[in-house]
Design a protein around this motif. Structure first.
Motif, PDB file in Angstrom:
ATOM      1  N   THR A 150       0.818  -1.195   0.000  1.00  0.00           N
ATOM      2  CA  THR A 150       0.000   0.000   0.000  1.00  0.00           C
ATOM      3  C   THR A 150       0.863   1.261   0.000  1.00  0.00           C
ATOM      4  O   THR A 150       2.085   1.194   0.135  1.00  0.00           O
ATOM      5  CB  THR A 150      -0.954   0.004   1.216  1.00  0.00           C
ATOM      6  OG1 THR A 150      -1.884   1.076   1.087  1.00  0.00           O
ATOM      7  CG2 THR A 150      -0.186   0.150   2.526  1.00  0.00           C
TER       8      THR A 150
ATOM      9  N   ALA B 255      -6.044  -0.273   3.312  1.00  0.00           N
ATOM     10  CA  ALA B 255      -5.203  -1.466   3.334  1.00  0.00           C
ATOM     11  C   ALA B 255      -5.342  -2.210   4.665  1.00  0.00           C
ATOM     12  O   ALA B 255      -5.384  -3.452   4.697  1.00  0.00           O
ATOM     13  CB  ALA B 255      -3.753  -1.084   3.093  1.00  0.00           C
ATOM     14  N   ARG B 256      -5.402  -1.477   5.769  1.00  0.00           N
ATOM     15  CA  ARG B 256      -5.543  -2.128   7.078  1.00  0.00           C
ATOM     16  C   ARG B 256      -6.864  -2.882   7.166  1.00  0.00           C
ATOM     17  O   ARG B 256      -6.921  -4.006   7.681  1.00  0.00           O
ATOM     18  CB  ARG B 256      -5.444  -1.084   8.189  1.00  0.00           C
ATOM     19  CG  ARG B 256      -4.029  -0.624   8.474  1.00  0.00           C
ATOM     20  CD  ARG B 256      -4.004   0.502   9.489  1.00  0.00           C
ATOM     21  NE  ARG B 256      -2.636   0.866   9.851  1.00  0.00           N
ATOM     22  CZ  ARG B 256      -2.278   2.063  10.261  1.00  0.00           C
ATOM     23  NH1 ARG B 256      -3.193   3.040  10.368  1.00  0.00           N
ATOM     24  NH2 ARG B 256      -1.021   2.319  10.578  1.00  0.00           N
TER      25      ARG B 256
ATOM     26  N   ALA C 294      -6.537  -6.056   5.045  1.00  0.00           N
ATOM     27  CA  ALA C 294      -5.695  -7.053   5.718  1.00  0.00           C
ATOM     28  C   ALA C 294      -6.429  -7.705   6.871  1.00  0.00           C
ATOM     29  O   ALA C 294      -6.337  -8.933   7.081  1.00  0.00           O
ATOM     30  CB  ALA C 294      -4.400  -6.394   6.202  1.00  0.00           C
TER      31      ALA C 294
ATOM     32  N   LEU D  17       1.595  -5.354   6.545  1.00  0.00           N
ATOM     33  CA  LEU D  17       1.442  -4.323   5.536  1.00  0.00           C
ATOM     34  C   LEU D  17       2.815  -3.910   5.025  1.00  0.00           C
ATOM     35  O   LEU D  17       3.731  -3.669   5.819  1.00  0.00           O
ATOM     36  CB  LEU D  17       0.740  -3.094   6.108  1.00  0.00           C
ATOM     37  CG  LEU D  17      -0.733  -3.235   6.495  1.00  0.00           C
ATOM     38  CD1 LEU D  17      -1.234  -1.943   7.127  1.00  0.00           C
ATOM     39  CD2 LEU D  17      -1.581  -3.593   5.279  1.00  0.00           C
TER      40      LEU D  17
ATOM     41  N   ASP E  54      -3.686  -3.005  -2.377  1.00  0.00           N
ATOM     42  CA  ASP E  54      -4.683  -2.428  -1.473  1.00  0.00           C
ATOM     43  C   ASP E  54      -6.026  -2.111  -2.118  1.00  0.00           C
ATOM     44  O   ASP E  54      -7.021  -1.927  -1.423  1.00  0.00           O
ATOM     45  CB  ASP E  54      -4.134  -1.161  -0.814  1.00  0.00           C
ATOM     46  CG  ASP E  54      -3.633  -0.116  -1.818  1.00  0.00           C
ATOM     47  OD1 ASP E  54      -3.971  -0.228  -3.020  1.00  0.00           O
ATOM     48  OD2 ASP E  54      -2.910   0.804  -1.400  1.00  0.00           O
TER      49      ASP E  54
END
Length: 355
Positions: free
Chosen positions: A2, A10-11, A14, A22, A57
């Motif tokens: 990302t 992105a978090r 994930a 990451l 992402d």
């Protein structure tokens, strides 16, 4: 992997997929470079791991992704495995052809980028790619993947049922001009899981019809050996002599069999030329898919027929929107997509009969 501008996105991804880390662009103020972040991502394999999965992402994927990837890695332990393929690329054409043939994996073509939104590599291959790429001036990881795989003599395997979907049209790496970019064959995890675990591989699709920006083209076997590395596009009429078909035969088939009502429904928003080009493109797809199906047909025994049929219909449903110029794709609503899919289906049936 990302960029800080997408860190929250992105978090969330994930967390939903159960990914364990990451990889953030180490120089976010520098010139855009997917490869810069990819080198961080491909260095993050866990100790003792056999394979490493990297997801970008800007995707959606099902919770089953890790399990499906792990099963495929066990089935193909030495392969690079790709879980998203762009709907209007040459590799998209190869995947669409494979779907019509019933194949569930297809070997990527060597003269185009390797889609990198979701890729699983053996850890040794990941290490070799990092070593190969670390001093490269290339900024596109997908382009360098293809150069790397070509040098090793084996391109990646593309999952034909796509369980990963691209989201959004923005691009940190400069692809926004391509407009809406979606998977060639979006498929539910429930259907994809048995197909990817047991379905046949199409190693060589032969010549591949594909459509981009409103025009039909054919990717010819061996064109990567040309002076331009095979990156040029061959309009279908120019490439037809190498396929065993004739322009007169294709034109006669269209005149005799293209359903006028369906063609008119597609032509109303997008023009007669596009409707005819889409029908011809799908005629060629059907013809070549019939030949491929004869090679993989025995391996289809035992696979769920409903899942195979839905995979086929999914690949056909994206043929029309993918073939539109980028600026016209937002005009393809549900009714337009249905009309294009029906027109595509009629052409594929005629092409299969020509085989």
């Amino acid at each position: 992997m990302t960029h800080p501008v997408r860190l929250a996105q992105a978090r969330d991804l994930a967390d939903r997929l159960g990914l364990d880390g990451l990889a953030v662009d180490p120089d976010p103020q520098g010139p855009p470079s997917a490869l810069r972040t990819a080198l961080v991502a491909w260095s993050a394999a866990g100790a003792g791991a056999s394979h490493h999965l990297v997801v970008q992402d800007d995707v959606e994927a099902p919770p089953e992704l890790r399990r499906i990837v792990a099963d495929a890695a066990a089935r193909f332990p030495d392969e690079a495995l790709v879980y998203y393929t762009n709907w209007h690329a040459r590799n998209g054409g190869a995947a669409r052809l494979a779907a019509l043939a019933g194949a569930c994996w297809v070997r990527a073509v060597p003269d185009e980028f390797t889609p990198s939104l979701a890729v699983c590599l053996p850890v040794a291959t990941a290490a070799a790619f990092r070593s190969y790429a670390k001093d490269s001036a290339e900024r596109h990881d997908d382009e360098l993947f293809s150069v790397f795989f070509r040098g090793r003599g084996r391109m990646a395997l593309l999952a034909v049922p796509n369980i990963v979907e691209h989201i959004g049209t923005s691009s940190i790496n400069g692809h926004a001009a391509q407009g809406i970019r979606l998977a060639v064959c979006p498929t539910s995890a429930a259907d994809a899981e048995p197909l990817l675990a047991h379905g046949p591989v199409l190693e060589d699709p032969g010549w591949v019809p594909y459509m981009r920006y409103g025009e039909g083209f054919i990717r010819l076997p061996g064109q990567e050996r040309g002076a331009d590395g095979g990156r040029g596009h061959h309009p279908w009429r120019e490439a037809l002599p190498a396929t065993g078909l004739t322009e007169a035969g294709v034109d006669a088939a269209r005149a005799a069999h293209m359903p006028e009502e369906l063609a008119a429904a597609v032509a109303a928003p997008f023009g007669r030329a596009f409707a005819e080009e889409l029908w011809t493109h799908c005629l060629l797809l059907g013809h070549q898919a019939a030949a491929a199906r004869r090679r993989v047909g025995a391996a289809l025994a035992g696979l769920p027929e409903g899942a195979l049929d839905r995979m086929r219909r999914s690949a056909l449903a994206t043929a029309g929107p993918a073939g539109l110029p980028p600026e016209r794709r937002p005009e393809a609503g549900a009714a337009e997509v249905r009309a294009m899919a029906a027109l595509a289906e009629s052409a594929v049936r005629v092409g299969e009969a020509m085989g």
